[in-house]
Structures are given as structure tokens and as C-alpha cells.
Scaffold this motif. Structure first.
Motif, PDB file in Angstrom:
ATOM      1  N   HIS A 131      -1.235  12.819   3.768  1.00 58.31           N
ATOM      2  CA  HIS A 131      -1.218  14.067   3.016  1.00 58.31           C
ATOM      3  C   HIS A 131      -2.279  14.004   1.916  1.00 58.31           C
ATOM      4  N   VAL A 132      -3.238  14.940   1.960  1.00 63.88           N
ATOM      5  CA  VAL A 132      -4.412  14.915   1.081  1.00 63.88           C
ATOM      6  C   VAL A 132      -4.148  15.788  -0.143  1.00 63.88           C
ATOM      7  N   VAL A 133      -4.542  15.279  -1.323  1.00 65.38           N
ATOM      8  CA  VAL A 133      -4.378  15.992  -2.596  1.00 65.38           C
ATOM      9  C   VAL A 133      -5.749  16.133  -3.245  1.00 65.38           C
ATOM     10  N   THR A 134      -6.034  17.304  -3.829  1.00 63.96           N
ATOM     11  CA  THR A 134      -7.324  17.561  -4.464  1.00 63.96           C
ATOM     12  C   THR A 134      -7.159  17.663  -5.977  1.00 63.96           C
ATOM     13  N   ASN A 187       5.210  11.646  -2.408  1.00 62.86           N
ATOM     14  CA  ASN A 187       4.218  11.019  -3.292  1.00 62.86           C
ATOM     15  C   ASN A 187       3.051  11.953  -3.560  1.00 62.86           C
ATOM     16  N   ALA A 188       2.647  12.712  -2.532  1.00 64.63           N
ATOM     17  CA  ALA A 188       1.567  13.689  -2.714  1.00 64.63           C
ATOM     18  C   ALA A 188       1.989  14.773  -3.698  1.00 64.63           C
ATOM     19  N   ASP A 189       3.230  15.278  -3.557  1.00 69.13           N
ATOM     20  CA  ASP A 189       3.723  16.307  -4.484  1.00 69.13           C
ATOM     21  C   ASP A 189       3.795  15.767  -5.906  1.00 69.13           C
ATOM     22  N   ARG A 190       4.196  14.506  -6.043  1.00 72.12           N
ATOM     23  CA  ARG A 190       4.254  13.918  -7.380  1.00 72.12           C
ATOM     24  C   ARG A 190       2.859  13.772  -7.988  1.00 72.12           C
ATOM     25  N   LYS A 191       1.854  13.459  -7.168  1.00 73.75           N
ATOM     26  CA  LYS A 191       0.478  13.354  -7.650  1.00 73.75           C
ATOM     27  C   LYS A 191      -0.047  14.716  -8.100  1.00 73.75           C
ATOM     28  N   ILE A 192       0.288  15.771  -7.343  1.00 74.68           N
ATOM     29  CA  ILE A 192      -0.140  17.119  -7.723  1.00 74.68           C
ATOM     30  C   ILE A 192       0.459  17.498  -9.074  1.00 74.68           C
ATOM     31  N   LYS A 193       1.742  17.214  -9.248  1.00 74.22           N
ATOM     32  CA  LYS A 193       2.395  17.527 -10.522  1.00 74.22           C
ATOM     33  C   LYS A 193       1.766  16.750 -11.664  1.00 74.22           C
ATOM     34  N   ILE A 220       0.854  -1.189   0.000  1.00 72.13           N
ATOM     35  CA  ILE A 220       0.000   0.000   0.000  1.00 72.13           C
ATOM     36  C   ILE A 220       0.886   1.235   0.000  1.00 72.13           C
ATOM     37  N   GLN A 221       0.912   1.971  -1.068  1.00 68.33           N
ATOM     38  CA  GLN A 221       1.645   3.215  -1.152  1.00 68.33           C
ATOM     39  C   GLN A 221       0.708   4.422  -1.214  1.00 68.33           C
ATOM     40  N   GLU A 222      -0.515   4.140  -1.637  1.00 68.58           N
ATOM     41  CA  GLU A 222      -1.475   5.229  -1.783  1.00 68.58           C
ATOM     42  C   GLU A 222      -2.818   4.758  -1.274  1.00 68.58           C
ATOM     43  N   ALA A 223      -3.524   5.594  -0.548  1.00 76.73           N
ATOM     44  CA  ALA A 223      -4.832   5.205  -0.005  1.00 76.73           C
ATOM     45  C   ALA A 223      -5.760   6.393  -0.018  1.00 76.73           C
ATOM     46  N   THR A 224      -7.013   6.131  -0.283  1.00 80.32           N
ATOM     47  CA  THR A 224      -8.046   7.154  -0.237  1.00 80.32           C
ATOM     48  C   THR A 224      -8.995   6.806   0.881  1.00 80.32           C
ATOM     49  N   PHE A 225      -9.209   7.728   1.786  1.00 86.74           N
ATOM     50  CA  PHE A 225     -10.015   7.474   2.964  1.00 86.74           C
ATOM     51  C   PHE A 225     -11.325   8.250   2.865  1.00 86.74           C
ATOM     52  N   PHE A 226     -12.380   7.634   3.338  1.00 87.49           N
ATOM     53  CA  PHE A 226     -13.696   8.213   3.348  1.00 87.49           C
ATOM     54  C   PHE A 226     -14.158   8.372   4.788  1.00 87.49           C
ATOM     55  N   ASP A 227     -14.967   9.353   5.009  1.00 83.75           N
ATOM     56  CA  ASP A 227     -15.543   9.558   6.329  1.00 83.75           C
ATOM     57  C   ASP A 227     -16.757   8.652   6.452  1.00 83.75           C
ATOM     58  N   LEU A 228     -16.609   7.574   7.240  1.00 80.04           N
ATOM     59  CA  LEU A 228     -17.654   6.557   7.356  1.00 80.04           C
ATOM     60  C   LEU A 228     -18.558   6.807   8.556  1.00 80.04           C
ATOM     61  N   ALA A 265      -8.429  13.628  -4.534  1.00 79.71           N
ATOM     62  CA  ALA A 265      -7.782  12.663  -5.432  1.00 79.71           C
ATOM     63  C   ALA A 265      -7.159  11.510  -4.681  1.00 79.71           C
ATOM     64  N   GLY A 266      -6.702  11.775  -3.442  1.00 85.71           N
ATOM     65  CA  GLY A 266      -6.097  10.688  -2.684  1.00 85.71           C
ATOM     66  C   GLY A 266      -5.368  11.202  -1.464  1.00 85.71           C
ATOM     67  N   ALA A 267      -4.946  10.290  -0.607  1.00 86.69           N
ATOM     68  CA  ALA A 267      -4.188  10.612   0.598  1.00 86.69           C
ATOM     69  C   ALA A 267      -2.948   9.737   0.621  1.00 86.69           C
TER      70      ALA A 267
END
Length: 320
Positions: free
Chosen positions: A286-289, A260-266, A214-222, A252-254
Motif C-alpha cells: 500500500h503506497v502513501v504519498t 500501517n499505511a493509514d497511520r502514516k497518512i495520519k 521489516i514493517q515498512e519498505a520503500t520500493f524504487f523502480d530499478l 513516502a513509503g509502501a
């Protein structure tokens, strides 16, 4: 140095070596095999063949001779031509030509060349050190069949048991029964403990594997949604969802690692999105939009398009 020496060197590295004006020696890789008749094991090798129609000079053999002997390319070609003339003269006079480390060429009645490759050299470098060997067939004896033969030849006679009162100790029988029950229970316990230990090890390995993967995960408010009471002002032109100061972020993800977050933004900016770094959530990720909107309707429309074109895991976060 003889011409066949240079050809042999090149056959280790190339699948086709052309001798200009004479023909080409070709190799094809074959896997290991077993001869069931002789019980001989053959290592993986290159099958060697000859094609007398491939006579055009590709420069490989001449270049190799020129580099190995420190002579010019033209001198190497002259050297090859002299050997080819000598080979053709031998074939014309004797009808057979032996090329060391490569094979034997024979001319039939129709004038065609028949090639018999040499078997003492394996030109497959990955099989270096492996040789062919023969093994005796394995004969397996079945114990059950031997026991049945013994039972047929030796009859079993069952006689009645004689019990003597003198010196008879009945408690030994009960002790043997108790010992058998104890040993059976101990064995079952050991098997159970071993199975439980294996399950624990398997679970630990599974958790470790998941943590590594697991390198990337998206979390939801359950948490359960609380539906507030909404009061609509008939004189207002705003929708209930358009609260003053409320922003709508498409997530987009956490990421566990900030890089990794900075790379996703780019990456998202390169696709045309106004991606930003939102911050860290309650899990320390770290959350990315993708985008951020002040209008709820625009945010929902954008979320629908992102789910269709980019990721089904995208979700909407609305906050003041």
C-alpha cells in the motif's frame, strides 16, 4: 510489638527509615562478591548504616505503625517517642544498645554513636533464599606434567622389529591402511555435512529475522530508463516536462499492512502534508504519498525539501 520490628519491615521496601528524635537507618545495594582468602561467596545484599543527624520526622514510620496496629497517627508518634526515650536511657547507662534484626549501637568516649549492622538478615528482596557459602579451592592436575615425570623415571627402549615368515599376512597391513583412509574420509564428510547444515539453519534464521523486522519498505523502480525522443514546439510556452494530465507524486513509503499505511497518512497530515493513499503497487504493498503536483518544477522543489527535512528515501513518481 517492639519498635525494631516495624523498622525491619520497612527496610525491605525503603532505603531510608527515620526514627524521629533518634536517627535514620540507611541501606545501599551491593553486588555479589568473593573473599579470595576464605573462598566465601557472598550474595547481593543491602548494606545497613546509621546516621544520627537525620532526626526529622518524615511520617513514614509513624504512618506504617498507625496502619499496621489500627491506631491514630498521634498515638503512633507517642509510641515512637517512648521507645526513643528508652533507647537513649540504655545508651546513657550502658553505652551500648542492641536492636534486634538491625544491629548494635555503641557510644564512644566522644559521645558519638558507632553502628555495627546485623549480618543474619539480607534486606534485598531480590536475593531471597540466597545464602553465603564457602567452597574448597579447585586443584587442577596437568596430565602433560605427569607424563613428563613418567618419561623421566621410565626409560623407553626401542628394539628392532623381528619378522617371521611363518604365518605372516601382509594384506592385513593394507587393509588397516584402507580402513584408516575410509574412516578419515567419513569423518571429514560428516564435518562438512554438519557445517553445511549449520549454514542452512543460519540463513533460514536470518531470513525469518528480516521478515519479522521489516514493517515498512520503500520500493524504487530499478528498470532501465528509456529516454524518449522529445520534440519541442518553438511556438509552445510549456516545458517538455509539463505534459497535459501528468501528475507527480512524492512517495513516502509502501506498507505491507493497510492499517500501517493509514497511520502514516495520519502522521503526515499532522505535520502539514497533503498526504493521500495512492493504491497498491506491483508488490501488493500500500503506497502513501507526501504531496501530489501537476507541475514538475514544483514537485522537484518539494521533493528536495522533503529529502532535507523528513526522509532521504522519498522519491518522485510521475504518471498520467
Amino acid at each position: 510489638m517492639a519498635l525494631e520490628h516495624y523498622i525491619s519491615d520497612l527496610l525491605y521496601r525503603y532505603n531510608c527509615v527515620v526514627v524521629p528524635g533518634f536517627g535514620a537507618f540507611l541501606t545501599q545495594k551491593t553486588s555479589a562478591k568473593i573473599n579470595p582468602d576464605t573462598n566465601t561467596f557472598y550474595a547481593p545484599t543491602k548494606l545497613l548504616a546509621f546516621n544520627g543527624q537525620l532526626t526529622s520526622n518524615d511520617g513514614l514510620l509513624a504512618s506504617y505503625i498507625s496502619e499496621a496496629d489500627k491506631i491514630s497517627f498521634e498515638t503512633a508518634l507517642t509510641y515512637i517517642e517512648e521507645h526513643v526515650k528508652n533507647w537513649n536511657r540504655i545508651l546513657g547507662n550502658e553505652g551500648s544498645l542492641v536492636i534486634k534484626k538491625i544491629g548494635v549501637l555503641n557510644k564512644n568516649n566522644e559521645g558519638s554513636l558507632l553502628f555495627q549492622p546485623a549480618s543474619e538478615i539480607n534486606y534485598l528482596t531480590s536475593s531471597f533464599g540466597l545464602s553465603n557459602f564457602s567452597s574448597l579451592p579447585i586443584t587442577r592436575e596437568i596430565l602433560k606434567e605427569e607424563v613428563e615425570e613418567l618419561e623421566e623415571s621410565i626409560p623407553l627402549v626401542i628394539s628392532t622389529e623381528r619378522r617371521e615368515n611363518k604365518g605372516f599376512r601382509p594384506y592385513l597391513k593394507y587393509a588397516a591402511v584402507l580402513f584408516l583412509a575410509f574412516s578419515t574420509g567419513l569423518t571429514a564428510y560428516k564435518v562438512f555435512e554438519k557445517q553445511r547444515t549449520n549454514e542452512q539453519v543460519a540463513r533460514a534464521n536470518a531470513r525469518e529475522y528480516v521478515d519479522k523486522q521489516i514493517q515498512e519498505a520503500t520500493f524504487f523502480d530499478l528498470s532501465p530508463l528509456e529516454l524518449p525522443t522529445v520534440t519541442v514546439d518553438a511556438t509552445s510556452t510549456k516545458l517538455p516536462s509539463e505534459k497535459d494530465g501528468e501528475m507527480h507524486h512524492i512517495i513516502a513509503g509502501a506498507f505491507r499492512i493497510k492499517a500501517n499505511a493509514d497511520r502514516k497518512i495520519k502522521e503526515l497530515k499532522a505535520k502539514g502534508y497533503n498526504s493521500t493513499y495512492y493504491g497498491t503497487n506491483a508488490y501488493g504493498l500500500h503506497v502513501v504519498t507526501y504531496e501530489s503536483f501537476s507541475n514538475a518544477t514544483e514537485a522537484l522543489n518539494a521533493l528536495k525539501e522533503i529529502k532535507r527535512a523528513q526522509s532521504k528515501d522519498a522519491w518522485l513518481l510521475s504518471k498520467k
